[in-house]
Design a protein around this motif. Structure first.
Motif, short mmCIF file in Angstrom:
data_model
loop_
_atom_site.label_atom_id
_atom_site.label_comp_id
_atom_site.label_asym_id
_atom_site.label_seq_id
_atom_site.Cartn_x
_atom_site.Cartn_y
_atom_site.Cartn_z
N UNK A 161 1.17 -1.40 -0.22
CA UNK A 161 -0.07 0.09 -0.12
C UNK A 161 0.78 0.95 0.56
N UNK A 162 2.37 1.46 0.31
CA UNK A 162 3.19 2.17 0.58
C UNK A 162 3.16 2.56 -0.86
N UNK A 163 2.54 1.38 -2.18
CA UNK A 163 3.03 2.11 -3.38
C UNK A 163 1.54 2.40 -3.93
N UNK A 164 0.26 1.91 -3.82
CA UNK A 164 -0.86 1.34 -4.15
C UNK A 164 -1.27 3.40 -4.12
N UNK A 165 -1.64 3.55 -3.56
CA UNK A 165 -1.30 5.13 -2.88
C UNK A 165 -1.17 6.04 -2.61
N UNK A 166 0.11 6.16 -2.26
CA UNK A 166 1.55 7.01 -1.35
C UNK A 166 2.00 7.21 -2.45
N UNK B 76 -6.04 -1.03 -9.48
CA UNK B 76 -7.67 -2.14 -8.67
C UNK B 76 -6.97 -2.18 -7.05
N UNK B 77 -5.64 -2.11 -7.01
CA UNK B 77 -5.95 -2.16 -5.19
C UNK B 77 -6.51 -0.75 -4.85
N UNK B 78 -6.59 0.30 -5.21
CA UNK B 78 -6.98 1.35 -4.19
C UNK B 78 -8.82 1.89 -4.93
N UNK B 79 -9.40 1.28 -5.62
CA UNK B 79 -10.72 0.57 -5.75
C UNK B 79 -11.32 -0.13 -5.34
N UNK C 237 -10.31 1.90 4.14
CA UNK C 237 -9.17 1.90 5.12
C UNK C 237 -8.33 3.02 4.48
N UNK C 238 -8.51 3.34 2.83
CA UNK C 238 -7.00 4.43 3.37
C UNK C 238 -7.74 5.92 2.94
N UNK C 239 -6.77 6.71 3.74
CA UNK C 239 -7.35 7.97 3.82
C UNK C 239 -7.58 8.64 1.89
N UNK C 240 -8.26 9.93 2.40
CA UNK C 240 -8.31 10.43 1.51
C UNK C 240 -7.69 11.42 0.51
#
Length: 222
Positions: free
Chosen positions: A158-163, A190-193, A200-203
């Protein structure tokens, strides 16, 4: 007697969000405590005196620290959705890539790649590119690193997914090119959607503002 599950975290921390994703996948109800990392609570300092960091998961009064350790604890404690593979070899491979991500794709590297001096930034960007290429190769033809479902490596990544995208937008520095890592880009989409990670992820906009305030705006050095 009802279980008591408490998570001490910070909204902008990918390490905290890992635990939130895992608890969501397992269907575990928990209380969330937002920490001010400039003024840490007595409870956090008591539960994690060694590192004084988030996240900390407290299960029936017993604290567990370090996000990857917490993920394994969650997987072993609550049945249902598997976070780690059952096969010993596959479990070892998942642990390897999770460890690789935390050791290689760390915050200092991202700061250097986005806001470092020119030579330092170029070297850091090469390192980031190499890491992303390894992950692209590891994905193969899989939907997720965990196969058809989100697993340990996906949660850690997730350090890549959104960040990663948020760091790019906050700094104005491109860290990833779709033509070089198309599978990884598809994985990010796909991960962020996913319904689990969405909750669970921040805006994204809020995260970009936070990063700009913490590290600075666009990198305009030539």
């Amino acid at each position: 007697m009802a279980e008591e599950v408490v998570l001490f975290g910070a909204w902008f921390s990918p390490y905290s969000q890992r635990v939130r994703i895992a608890l969501k996948l397992k269907g575990v109800q928990y209380k969330y405590v937002e920490e001010d990392l400039h003024n840490k609570s007595p409870a956090l300092l008591e539960y994690n005196p060694a590192h004084k960091k988030i996240p900390v998961l407290v299960h029936n009064g017993k604290p567990i620290a370090e996000s990857q350790v917490i993920l394994e604890y969650i997987d072993e404690t609550w049945h249902g959705y598997p976070i780690l593979p059952k096969d010993p070899y596959e479990r070892a491979i998942a642990r390897f890539w999770a460890k690789y991500l935390d050791e290689k794709y760390n915050l200092p590297l991202k700061i250097k790649a986005c806001w470092g001096e020119e030579k330092e930034r170029e070297k850091a960007l090469e390192e980031v590119s190499e890491i992303l290429q390894f992950l692209e190769t590891e994905l193969k033809e899989k939907r997720f690193f965990g196969g058809e479902t989100i697993g340990m490596v996906d949660i850690v990544a997730n350090v890549i997914g959104l960040w990663l995208g948020a760091f790019e937008e906050a700094s104005g520095v491109q860290l990833m090119k779709r033509e070089k890592v198309p599978k990884l880009c598809d994985w990010i989409d796909e991960f962020v959607s996913s319904s689990v990670t969405k909750e669970s992820l921040p805006p994204r906009d809020k995260l970009i503002v936070y990063l700009r305030n913490r590290f600075g705006g666009a990198n305009v050095s030539k």
